[in-house]
Design a protein around this motif. Structure first.
Motif, mmCIF file in Angstrom:
data_model
loop_
_atom_site.group_PDB
_atom_site.id
_atom_site.type_symbol
_atom_site.label_atom_id
_atom_site.label_comp_id
_atom_site.label_asym_id
_atom_site.label_seq_id
_atom_site.Cartn_x
_atom_site.Cartn_y
_atom_site.Cartn_z
ATOM 1 N N GLY A 207 22.940 64.936 -13.818
ATOM 2 C CA GLY A 207 23.573 66.331 -13.345
ATOM 3 C C GLY A 207 22.576 66.892 -12.366
ATOM 4 O O GLY A 207 22.577 68.147 -12.462
ATOM 5 N N LYS A 208 21.824 66.264 -11.760
ATOM 6 C CA LYS A 208 20.793 66.844 -10.789
ATOM 7 C C LYS A 208 20.975 67.775 -9.692
ATOM 8 O O LYS A 208 20.717 69.009 -9.675
ATOM 9 C CB LYS A 208 19.886 65.898 -10.470
ATOM 10 N N ASN A 209 22.472 67.535 -9.343
ATOM 11 C CA ASN A 209 22.863 68.476 -8.246
ATOM 12 C C ASN A 209 23.963 69.569 -8.821
ATOM 13 O O ASN A 209 24.542 70.170 -8.107
ATOM 14 C CB ASN A 209 23.350 67.422 -7.287
ATOM 15 N N SER A 210 24.030 69.519 -10.108
ATOM 16 C CA SER A 210 24.897 70.349 -10.762
ATOM 17 C C SER A 210 24.229 71.746 -11.212
ATOM 18 O O SER A 210 23.045 71.669 -11.063
ATOM 19 C CB SER A 210 25.730 69.599 -11.909
ATOM 20 N N LYS A 211 24.995 72.788 -11.556
ATOM 21 C CA LYS A 211 24.405 73.798 -12.138
ATOM 22 C C LYS A 211 23.597 73.714 -13.513
ATOM 23 O O LYS A 211 22.649 74.325 -13.665
ATOM 24 C CB LYS A 211 25.511 74.939 -12.369
ATOM 25 N N GLN A 213 22.000 70.148 -16.057
ATOM 26 C CA GLN A 213 21.811 68.983 -16.147
ATOM 27 C C GLN A 213 21.508 68.738 -17.662
ATOM 28 O O GLN A 213 21.301 69.621 -18.376
ATOM 29 C CB GLN A 213 20.400 68.802 -15.489
ATOM 30 N N LYS A 239 18.821 74.334 -17.318
ATOM 31 C CA LYS A 239 19.028 75.194 -16.316
ATOM 32 C C LYS A 239 18.072 75.675 -15.380
ATOM 33 O O LYS A 239 16.915 76.121 -15.798
ATOM 34 C CB LYS A 239 19.782 76.452 -16.835
#
Length: 325
Positions: A207-211, A213, A239
């Motif tokens: 989830g590196k590129n998500s809001k 991880q 976060k």
């Protein structure tokens, strides 16, 4: 009445001693607070920063002579581009009238197999430790069968571990307490205890590129002497904020099987924050099951600082890339 209270306290602390203190260093949820090195020697110097970590744990608040544990650790590479690393741990483990103080040193070697932009590394680690055991009976009174003395002795032990990281995947295999030098009594004439503990753990960060991880993980322990099995199921959520990183975790531990006092389960919520090179976390552990020593729970605080940070390497799990993202 005072003697009865001492006997009662000593009884359940004795069973706690069997469950927890027959380790060179007791294993709790410390490793989830960016402190994997406390459990796995192959984690020494594994990231791009040297790490200082200080923990203080208090159990069964409100009960006299309840267990206390403090640890201080540091690990880093010998130099920025070196494959070799070192580490050291000091700890003080007090459980009722029994205590352990120890120093542990580690040598680790990290073999990079990275190609392209994927982090790929195999690691080895070996730790040697010297432990002082002490039993303090100086406060006992009213029982002529108990000698009011302080006895202590030393023993030595060693841990060996392997680690493999690939991108967001991390894994560890460690054999703790290889030597059989801890005694079953302070009298050295007694046979040595087998404290060997096999530990396997793995996790995956995504989830590196998500809001947010995420990092689910597990750890399994098998204690050879008692046949006890311990399973940890964990999840951490991160976060990213400007200049800081907030994270929270939840760990479920189940202890079962073998020649142990009682099966038990533990729930441990964890809250943490990283600000620049500093880290702070708080862990609360609640025990459940048929036998519960205290309703108060266990409390732990961890403080940390990263030193000698090198340029960020390839994308990997937070244990490798310790600086803020």
């Amino acid at each position: 009445m005072k003697l009865l209270n001492k006997i009662t306290t000593l009884t359940f602390l004795f069973f706690g001693l069997l469950s927890f203190s027959q380790e060179t260093l007791p294993i709790y949820q410390d490793y989830l607070s960016d402190n994997v090195y406390l459990v796995h020697p192959a984690a020494a110097g594994i990231g791009e920063c040297g790490k200082i970590r200080l923990t203080a744990r208090s159990q069964w608040l409100g009960i006299n002579n309840a267990p206390q544990l403090q640890t201080l650790s540091f690990h880093a590479k010998f130099k920025e581009d070196s494959k070799a690393a070192f580490g050291a741990i000091l700890f003080n483990d007090k459980n009722g009238f029994h205590s352990q103080r120890a120093v542990q040193g580690t040598y680790a070697y990290h073999l990079s197999m990275s190609k392209g932009n994927v982090f790929n590394q195999l690691s080895f680690g070996l730790s040697l430790s010297a432990v002082q055991n002490e039993v303090d009976q100086s406060t006992f009174s009213g029982d002529p069968q108990v000698r009011q003395i302080i006895e202590s002795d030393f023993y030595f032990n060693s841990d060996f571990g392997l680690a493999y990281h690939y991108g967001g995947f991390s894994s560890y295999l460690t054999i703790k307490n290889i030597f059989l030098t801890a005694k079953s009594n302070l009298n050295s004439e007694f046979d040595a205890l087998n404290l060997r503990n096999y530990i396997l753990g793995a996790g995956y960060y995504f989830g590196k590129n998500s809001k947010l991880q995420y990092e689910p993980s597990f750890m399994v322990q098998y204690k050879e002497q008692t046949g006890e099995k311990i399973v940890d199921l964990n999840v951490k959520v991160y976060k990213q904020l400007k200049g800081s990183l907030l994270w929270a975790g939840l760990s479920y531990r189940s202890s079962f099987g073998g020649n142990t006092f009682e099966d038990a389960t533990y729930f441990s919520p964890i809250l943490g924050v990283n600000f620049k090179r500093y880290m702070f976390s708080y862990t609360f552990t609640k025990q459940s099951g048929d036998v519960v020593f205290s309703e108060g729970g266990f409390h732990q605080i961890s403080l940390g600082m990263n030193l000698f940070c090198a340029k960020r390497r390839l994308a990997a799990c937070p244990n490798i890339n310790g600086q803020l993202f």
